[in-house]
Design a protein around this motif. Sequence first.
Motif, PDB file in Angstrom:
ATOM      1  N   ASN A 145       0.827  -1.219   0.000  1.00  0.00           N
ATOM      2  CA  ASN A 145       0.000   0.000   0.000  1.00  0.00           C
ATOM      3  C   ASN A 145       0.853   1.258   0.000  1.00  0.00           C
ATOM      4  O   ASN A 145       0.776   2.070   0.916  1.00  0.00           O
ATOM      5  CB  ASN A 145      -0.917   0.022   1.239  1.00  0.00           C
ATOM      6  N   GLU A 146       1.679   1.388  -1.023  1.00  0.00           N
ATOM      7  CA  GLU A 146       2.572   2.548  -1.076  1.00  0.00           C
ATOM      8  C   GLU A 146       2.388   3.263  -2.393  1.00  0.00           C
ATOM      9  O   GLU A 146       1.710   2.780  -3.291  1.00  0.00           O
ATOM     10  CB  GLU A 146       4.043   2.080  -0.979  1.00  0.00           C
ATOM     11  N   GLU A 147       3.037   4.397  -2.521  1.00  0.00           N
ATOM     12  CA  GLU A 147       3.003   5.164  -3.775  1.00  0.00           C
ATOM     13  C   GLU A 147       4.321   4.937  -4.516  1.00  0.00           C
ATOM     14  O   GLU A 147       5.389   5.041  -3.917  1.00  0.00           O
ATOM     15  CB  GLU A 147       2.826   6.649  -3.446  1.00  0.00           C
ATOM     16  N   TYR A 148       4.227   4.597  -5.803  1.00  0.00           N
ATOM     17  CA  TYR A 148       5.423   4.379  -6.633  1.00  0.00           C
ATOM     18  C   TYR A 148       5.404   5.336  -7.813  1.00  0.00           C
ATOM     19  O   TYR A 148       4.333   5.776  -8.247  1.00  0.00           O
ATOM     20  CB  TYR A 148       5.459   2.932  -7.150  1.00  0.00           C
ATOM     21  N   ASP A 149       6.598   5.632  -8.346  1.00  0.00           N
ATOM     22  CA  ASP A 149       6.636   6.411  -9.588  1.00  0.00           C
ATOM     23  C   ASP A 149       6.136   5.553 -10.747  1.00  0.00           C
ATOM     24  O   ASP A 149       5.356   5.986 -11.577  1.00  0.00           O
ATOM     25  CB  ASP A 149       8.072   6.874  -9.893  1.00  0.00           C
ATOM     26  N   VAL A 150       6.643   4.303 -10.779  1.00  0.00           N
ATOM     27  CA  VAL A 150       6.318   3.404 -11.898  1.00  0.00           C
ATOM     28  C   VAL A 150       5.998   2.015 -11.347  1.00  0.00           C
ATOM     29  O   VAL A 150       6.738   1.492 -10.512  1.00  0.00           O
ATOM     30  CB  VAL A 150       7.520   3.275 -12.880  1.00  0.00           C
ATOM     31  N   CYS A 186       0.404   4.497  -8.341  1.00  0.00           N
ATOM     32  CA  CYS A 186       1.527   4.842  -9.228  1.00  0.00           C
ATOM     33  C   CYS A 186       1.166   6.013 -10.128  1.00  0.00           C
ATOM     34  O   CYS A 186      -0.011   6.330 -10.312  1.00  0.00           O
ATOM     35  CB  CYS A 186       1.930   3.646 -10.082  1.00  0.00           C
ATOM     36  N   LYS A 187       2.227   6.621 -10.691  1.00  0.00           N
ATOM     37  CA  LYS A 187       2.027   7.721 -11.651  1.00  0.00           C
ATOM     38  C   LYS A 187       2.032   7.171 -13.085  1.00  0.00           C
ATOM     39  O   LYS A 187       1.396   7.719 -13.970  1.00  0.00           O
ATOM     40  CB  LYS A 187       3.151   8.756 -11.509  1.00  0.00           C
ATOM     41  N   GLN A 188       2.824   6.104 -13.308  1.00  0.00           N
ATOM     42  CA  GLN A 188       2.913   5.511 -14.646  1.00  0.00           C
ATOM     43  C   GLN A 188       2.944   3.991 -14.526  1.00  0.00           C
ATOM     44  O   GLN A 188       3.397   3.455 -13.511  1.00  0.00           O
ATOM     45  CB  GLN A 188       4.197   5.988 -15.355  1.00  0.00           C
ATOM     46  N   LEU A 189       2.475   3.319 -15.583  1.00  0.00           N
ATOM     47  CA  LEU A 189       2.423   1.855 -15.580  1.00  0.00           C
ATOM     48  C   LEU A 189       3.032   1.325 -16.877  1.00  0.00           C
ATOM     49  O   LEU A 189       2.759   1.833 -17.963  1.00  0.00           O
ATOM     50  CB  LEU A 189       0.958   1.394 -15.485  1.00  0.00           C
ATOM     51  N   ILE A 190       3.893   0.299 -16.742  1.00  0.00           N
ATOM     52  CA  ILE A 190       4.441  -0.401 -17.919  1.00  0.00           C
ATOM     53  C   ILE A 190       3.938  -1.835 -17.833  1.00  0.00           C
ATOM     54  O   ILE A 190       3.985  -2.441 -16.753  1.00  0.00           O
ATOM     55  CB  ILE A 190       5.991  -0.427 -17.880  1.00  0.00           C
ATOM     56  N   CYS A 191       3.470  -2.404 -18.950  1.00  0.00           N
ATOM     57  CA  CYS A 191       3.039  -3.815 -18.873  1.00  0.00           C
ATOM     58  C   CYS A 191       3.095  -4.461 -20.247  1.00  0.00           C
ATOM     59  O   CYS A 191       3.195  -3.787 -21.273  1.00  0.00           O
ATOM     60  CB  CYS A 191       1.622  -3.910 -18.301  1.00  0.00           C
ATOM     61  N   ASP A 192       3.011  -5.810 -20.249  1.00  0.00           N
ATOM     62  CA  ASP A 192       2.943  -6.512 -21.531  1.00  0.00           C
ATOM     63  C   ASP A 192       1.459  -6.636 -21.925  1.00  0.00           C
ATOM     64  O   ASP A 192       0.570  -6.418 -21.094  1.00  0.00           O
ATOM     65  CB  ASP A 192       3.680  -7.859 -21.460  1.00  0.00           C
ATOM     66  N   PRO A 193       1.185  -6.987 -23.191  1.00  0.00           N
ATOM     67  CA  PRO A 193      -0.206  -6.971 -23.678  1.00  0.00           C
ATOM     68  C   PRO A 193      -1.162  -7.855 -22.869  1.00  0.00           C
ATOM     69  O   PRO A 193      -2.358  -7.579 -22.818  1.00  0.00           O
ATOM     70  CB  PRO A 193      -0.086  -7.481 -25.117  1.00  0.00           C
TER      71      PRO A 193
END
Length: 448
Positions: A2-7, A277-284
């Motif tokens: 339960n934390e805040e992440y940049d990514v 988070c502020k941004q998310l990276i993921c696979d399809p």
Amino acid sequence: MNEEYDVIVLGTGLTECILSGIMSVNGKKVLHMDRNSYYGGESASITPLEDLYKRFNIPGSPPESMGRGRDWNVDLIPKFLMANGQLVKMLLYTEVTRYLDFKVTEGSFVYRGGKIYKVPSTESEALASSLMGLFEKRRFRKFLVCVANFDENDPRTFEGVDPKKTTMREVYKKFDLGQDVIDFTGHALALYRTDDYLDQPCQETINRIKLYSESLARYGKSPYLYPLYGLGELPQGFARLSAIYGGTYMLNKPIEEIVIENGKVIGVKSEGEVARCKQLICDPSYVPDRVTKVGLVIRVICMLNHPIKNTNDANSCQIIIPQNQVNRKSDIYVCMISSAHNVAAQGKYIAIVSTTVETGDPEREIKPALDLLEPIEQKFVSISDLFAPTDLGTKSQIFISRTYDATTHFETTCDDIKDIYKRMMGSEFDFEEMKRKKNDIYGEQEQQ
């Protein structure tokens, strides 16, 4: 959690792990999760062999002739690294090379008229090659010399060619090169999958041939490198890097929801908790509603107890079957590695055939490649969808990687990484600013 992440990064495929490593090095607070219990996602290496049989629903256990199951590390997606290519630069930039050992692939071959030939890429090889007649060899040598001297910033090296306007078809005509030579130059040196490049400006093709030649010049035998213990080592190397710089990793995490507010990602929900988070990276696979299917790839993993014929008994090689030779639109690739790379039991070889599917009978399409490998002890066939993002992340801040294509090198994957980086950060991923590593990619003990 339960934390805040940049990514937040979902999936531990190579693309995701490299971006996670780069973001961590850049000082971002990163949380990296995967629903699977292993690293690598689609680009994992499977070990022991028993797991590969289970994954492909092959009944029973592997026969004793296959040796010990744990001696096998089988890549699901076959690729080599260009010695002078972008992935090696990324490995050096991030110093991930300290976790990995590489071996040079022993040869690169091209298919013509049902046979395979060594790819000539230096002047001396061109003159010795049985792919061309004497006069064509001289013309091809002239072409190679012109390419080697080409410098896009120095018009004196253009030899009457405008790199931004002259098409590659016109360049081939200028040097009077025949169709067979055009085939192996475009497909085995410049590594194009189709012939669309012929009518585009020649600068990109010339730079691709230069990359091949410079990669070859580094180690001599071929321009390709391959990590000991399989490609699954690559995502793990970048995962370690991310962890060193404060990244948090969690495997076996079911992803229940990507939380969106006003069209923008604000977090990810897993096991009842939300990490913001502020941004998310993921696979399809994590966002099926934000990707579109752009094709199919067939890959066949073949277990052999012999090297491939006509390769001088190489313990590793690449074979490219140019599309023209087999009346197709895209090339067929074969990647072969063996026990020399700690990926197979002693005396065993793994050859993986891959191509873009063009008909309703994909297995028939790759028959020319399988014929080169006979006899085959065991085959594992997979047909995978190719996905590309429909959402580029500008508003949603969700950045989705593309599925790994049929090529046998990582240049297209690196283009995708650079593209995602640019969309996330608003600036180019600049190799020139990378820390110059004095050490070569090899550890000292590998210098032989």
